[in-house]
Write a protein that holds these residues in place. Structure first.
Motif, PDB file in Angstrom:
ATOM      1  N   ALA A 298       0.847  -1.199   0.000  1.00 31.05           N
ATOM      2  CA  ALA A 298       0.000   0.000   0.000  1.00 31.05           C
ATOM      3  C   ALA A 298       0.883   1.251   0.000  1.00 31.05           C
ATOM      4  O   ALA A 298       2.110   1.162   0.103  1.00 31.05           O
ATOM      5  N   PHE A 299       0.237   2.406  -0.131  1.00 30.81           N
ATOM      6  CA  PHE A 299       0.959   3.671   0.008  1.00 30.81           C
ATOM      7  C   PHE A 299       0.096   4.648   0.778  1.00 30.81           C
ATOM      8  O   PHE A 299      -1.098   4.425   0.991  1.00 30.81           O
ATOM      9  N   ARG A 300       0.706   5.732   1.223  1.00 35.80           N
ATOM     10  CA  ARG A 300      -0.005   6.752   1.993  1.00 35.80           C
ATOM     11  C   ARG A 300       0.557   8.118   1.659  1.00 35.80           C
ATOM     12  O   ARG A 300       1.632   8.239   1.064  1.00 35.80           O
ATOM     13  N   ASP A 301      -0.171   9.147   2.075  1.00 42.78           N
ATOM     14  CA  ASP A 301       0.387  10.488   1.946  1.00 42.78           C
ATOM     15  C   ASP A 301       1.596  10.567   2.873  1.00 42.78           C
ATOM     16  O   ASP A 301       1.711   9.807   3.827  1.00 42.78           O
ATOM     17  N   ASP A 302       2.502  11.469   2.601  1.00 39.80           N
ATOM     18  CA  ASP A 302       3.763  11.491   3.347  1.00 39.80           C
ATOM     19  C   ASP A 302       3.682  12.248   4.677  1.00 39.80           C
ATOM     20  O   ASP A 302       4.705  12.579   5.268  1.00 39.80           O
ATOM     21  N   THR A 303       2.489  12.513   5.153  1.00 40.37           N
ATOM     22  CA  THR A 303       2.208  13.183   6.433  1.00 40.37           C
ATOM     23  C   THR A 303       2.687  14.630   6.481  1.00 40.37           C
ATOM     24  O   THR A 303       2.695  15.240   7.537  1.00 40.37           O
ATOM     25  N   SER A 304       3.087  15.181   5.350  1.00 40.53           N
ATOM     26  CA  SER A 304       3.423  16.604   5.313  1.00 40.53           C
ATOM     27  C   SER A 304       2.124  17.388   5.165  1.00 40.53           C
ATOM     28  O   SER A 304       1.051  16.829   5.033  1.00 40.53           O
ATOM     29  N   ALA A 305       2.232  18.671   5.192  1.00 44.62           N
ATOM     30  CA  ALA A 305       1.048  19.507   5.006  1.00 44.62           C
ATOM     31  C   ALA A 305       0.657  19.615   3.537  1.00 44.62           C
ATOM     32  O   ALA A 305      -0.355  20.219   3.202  1.00 44.62           O
ATOM     33  N   ASN A 306       1.446  19.002   2.649  1.00 46.05           N
ATOM     34  CA  ASN A 306       1.191  19.106   1.215  1.00 46.05           C
ATOM     35  C   ASN A 306       0.152  18.086   0.756  1.00 46.05           C
ATOM     36  O   ASN A 306       0.125  16.955   1.233  1.00 46.05           O
ATOM     37  N   ILE A 307      -0.666  18.495  -0.192  1.00 46.87           N
ATOM     38  CA  ILE A 307      -1.670  17.593  -0.777  1.00 46.87           C
ATOM     39  C   ILE A 307      -0.967  16.571  -1.659  1.00 46.87           C
ATOM     40  O   ILE A 307      -0.058  16.897  -2.416  1.00 46.87           O
ATOM     41  N   ALA A 308      -1.395  15.314  -1.548  1.00 49.85           N
ATOM     42  CA  ALA A 308      -0.869  14.250  -2.400  1.00 49.85           C
ATOM     43  C   ALA A 308      -1.761  14.114  -3.631  1.00 49.85           C
ATOM     44  O   ALA A 308      -2.988  14.110  -3.525  1.00 49.85           O
ATOM     45  N   PHE A 309      -1.147  14.004  -4.793  1.00 46.85           N
ATOM     46  CA  PHE A 309      -1.861  13.812  -6.051  1.00 46.85           C
ATOM     47  C   PHE A 309      -1.621  12.380  -6.524  1.00 46.85           C
ATOM     48  O   PHE A 309      -0.484  11.905  -6.521  1.00 46.85           O
ATOM     49  N   VAL A 310      -2.694  11.704  -6.939  1.00 46.55           N
ATOM     50  CA  VAL A 310      -2.618  10.298  -7.349  1.00 46.55           C
ATOM     51  C   VAL A 310      -3.252  10.164  -8.726  1.00 46.55           C
ATOM     52  O   VAL A 310      -4.365  10.654  -8.954  1.00 46.55           O
ATOM     53  N   THR A 311      -2.561   9.462  -9.640  1.00 51.25           N
ATOM     54  CA  THR A 311      -3.109   9.185 -10.966  1.00 51.25           C
ATOM     55  C   THR A 311      -2.838   7.735 -11.338  1.00 51.25           C
ATOM     56  O   THR A 311      -1.713   7.252 -11.217  1.00 51.25           O
ATOM     57  N   LEU A 312      -3.877   7.048 -11.779  1.00 54.69           N
ATOM     58  CA  LEU A 312      -3.771   5.703 -12.342  1.00 54.69           C
ATOM     59  C   LEU A 312      -4.133   5.795 -13.820  1.00 54.69           C
ATOM     60  O   LEU A 312      -5.212   6.275 -14.170  1.00 54.69           O
ATOM     61  N   GLN A 313      -3.221   5.353 -14.676  1.00 53.63           N
ATOM     62  CA  GLN A 313      -3.439   5.367 -16.124  1.00 53.63           C
ATOM     63  C   GLN A 313      -3.568   3.932 -16.602  1.00 53.63           C
ATOM     64  O   GLN A 313      -2.689   3.106 -16.347  1.00 53.63           O
ATOM     65  N   PHE A 314      -4.666   3.596 -17.287  1.00 51.07           N
ATOM     66  CA  PHE A 314      -4.933   2.252 -17.800  1.00 51.07           C
ATOM     67  C   PHE A 314      -4.745   2.237 -19.313  1.00 51.07           C
ATOM     68  O   PHE A 314      -5.045   3.220 -19.990  1.00 51.07           O
ATOM     69  N   SER A 315      -4.310   1.104 -19.869  1.00 52.45           N
ATOM     70  CA  SER A 315      -4.143   0.990 -21.321  1.00 52.45           C
ATOM     71  C   SER A 315      -5.471   0.773 -22.041  1.00 52.45           C
ATOM     72  O   SER A 315      -5.530   0.875 -23.261  1.00 52.45           O
ATOM     73  N   SER A 316      -6.522   0.467 -21.289  1.00 49.93           N
ATOM     74  CA  SER A 316      -7.875   0.322 -21.847  1.00 49.93           C
ATOM     75  C   SER A 316      -8.840   1.095 -20.952  1.00 49.93           C
ATOM     76  O   SER A 316      -8.567   1.303 -19.770  1.00 49.93           O
ATOM     77  N   ASN A 317      -9.955   1.504 -21.520  1.00 51.52           N
ATOM     78  CA  ASN A 317     -10.950   2.216 -20.714  1.00 51.52           C
ATOM     79  C   ASN A 317     -11.574   1.297 -19.673  1.00 51.52           C
ATOM     80  O   ASN A 317     -11.861   0.141 -19.964  1.00 51.52           O
ATOM     81  N   VAL A 318     -11.774   1.838 -18.480  1.00 55.09           N
ATOM     82  CA  VAL A 318     -12.432   1.092 -17.414  1.00 55.09           C
ATOM     83  C   VAL A 318     -13.879   1.541 -17.321  1.00 55.09           C
ATOM     84  O   VAL A 318     -14.205   2.699 -17.564  1.00 55.09           O
ATOM     85  N   GLN A 319     -14.763   0.597 -16.981  1.00 56.91           N
ATOM     86  CA  GLN A 319     -16.180   0.928 -16.824  1.00 56.91           C
ATOM     87  C   GLN A 319     -16.610   0.865 -15.362  1.00 56.91           C
ATOM     88  O   GLN A 319     -17.719   1.248 -15.012  1.00 56.91           O
ATOM     89  N   PHE A 320     -15.691   0.389 -14.512  1.00 56.86           N
ATOM     90  CA  PHE A 320     -15.921   0.334 -13.066  1.00 56.86           C
ATOM     91  C   PHE A 320     -14.574   0.564 -12.389  1.00 56.86           C
ATOM     92  O   PHE A 320     -13.545   0.053 -12.841  1.00 56.86           O
ATOM     93  N   PHE A 321     -14.585   1.329 -11.282  1.00 58.04           N
ATOM     94  CA  PHE A 321     -13.355   1.551 -10.520  1.00 58.04           C
ATOM     95  C   PHE A 321     -13.708   1.706  -9.052  1.00 58.04           C
ATOM     96  O   PHE A 321     -14.700   2.354  -8.700  1.00 58.04           O
TER      97      PHE A 321
END
Length: 190
Positions: free
Chosen positions: A56-79
């Motif tokens: 797993a992963f987590r935000d780094d507990t700093s005051a900064n906002i964490a940005f997360v992006t998942l890129q798929f090679s095909s379109n997803v219809q459920f996430f």
């Protein structure tokens, strides 16, 4: 008429299975990774994050906002994404998909900011999006604590095999000829 029923059965929407994965494929600070699951390539990029255990992963507990992006090679219809260690002053926000279709566990939505209904930092649950069509999922983690992202699930639209198209075409031809009242195989001589 029975041929029409058979054809309509073939035209019913096909559904693939929902695939679930943890983040064991990632690592580093910030936490990043890529993998291929059932023929779908997935790339994870983040900022202001770190590993949380081996999967797993987590935000780094700093005051900064964490940005997360998942890129798929095909379109997803459920996430769906599973989170834990959520405190009531920590939020998952700004999904590029808009408002989730559903939340479970003790997660709640307060003005498009997902948090927990608990009074400690042990909130958890799934954030679910259905009836979507995208190859990119992004969101932000605004958490002064250690909100963890544990696993994700997705579904890719099923693509029928070429043999399915042949069967559909063949049955359509039979159906059309039967409705016209003259089969080319059984045509009466006049």
């Amino acid at each position: 008429m029975k041929y029409l029923f058979i054809i309509l059965c073939f035209l019913a929407p096909l559904h693939a299975e929902i695939i679930t994965s943890n983040f064991a494929f990632g690592g580093g600070i910030p936490f990043v990774g890529s993998t291929s699951i059932d023929g779908v390539d997935i790339e994870l990029t983040t900022t202001n994050t770190e590993s949380f255990g081996a999967t797993a992963f987590r935000d780094d507990t700093s005051a900064n906002i964490a940005f997360v992006t998942l890129q798929f090679s095909s379109n997803v219809q459920f996430f769906s994404v599973n989170v834990s260690r959520v405190a009531s002053n920590e939020f998952i926000t700004n999904f590029n998909l808009g408002t989730p279709s559903a939340l479970d566990g003790d997660l709640i939505d307060i003005d498009n900011r997902i948090t927990t209904s608990r009074n400690d930092d042990f909130g958890s649950g799934n954030i679910i999006f259905s009836d979507i069509n995208t190859d990119t999922i992004s969101f932000e983690i605004d958490a002064p604590g250690a909100l963890a992202v544990n696993e994700f699930s997705f579904e890719i639209a099923a693509v029928p095999e070429p043999s399915t198209y042949f069967i559909l075409f063949f049955l359509s031809v039979i159906c059309v000829l039967k409705f016209r009242g003259n089969s080319f195989l059984l045509k009466k001589e006049l």
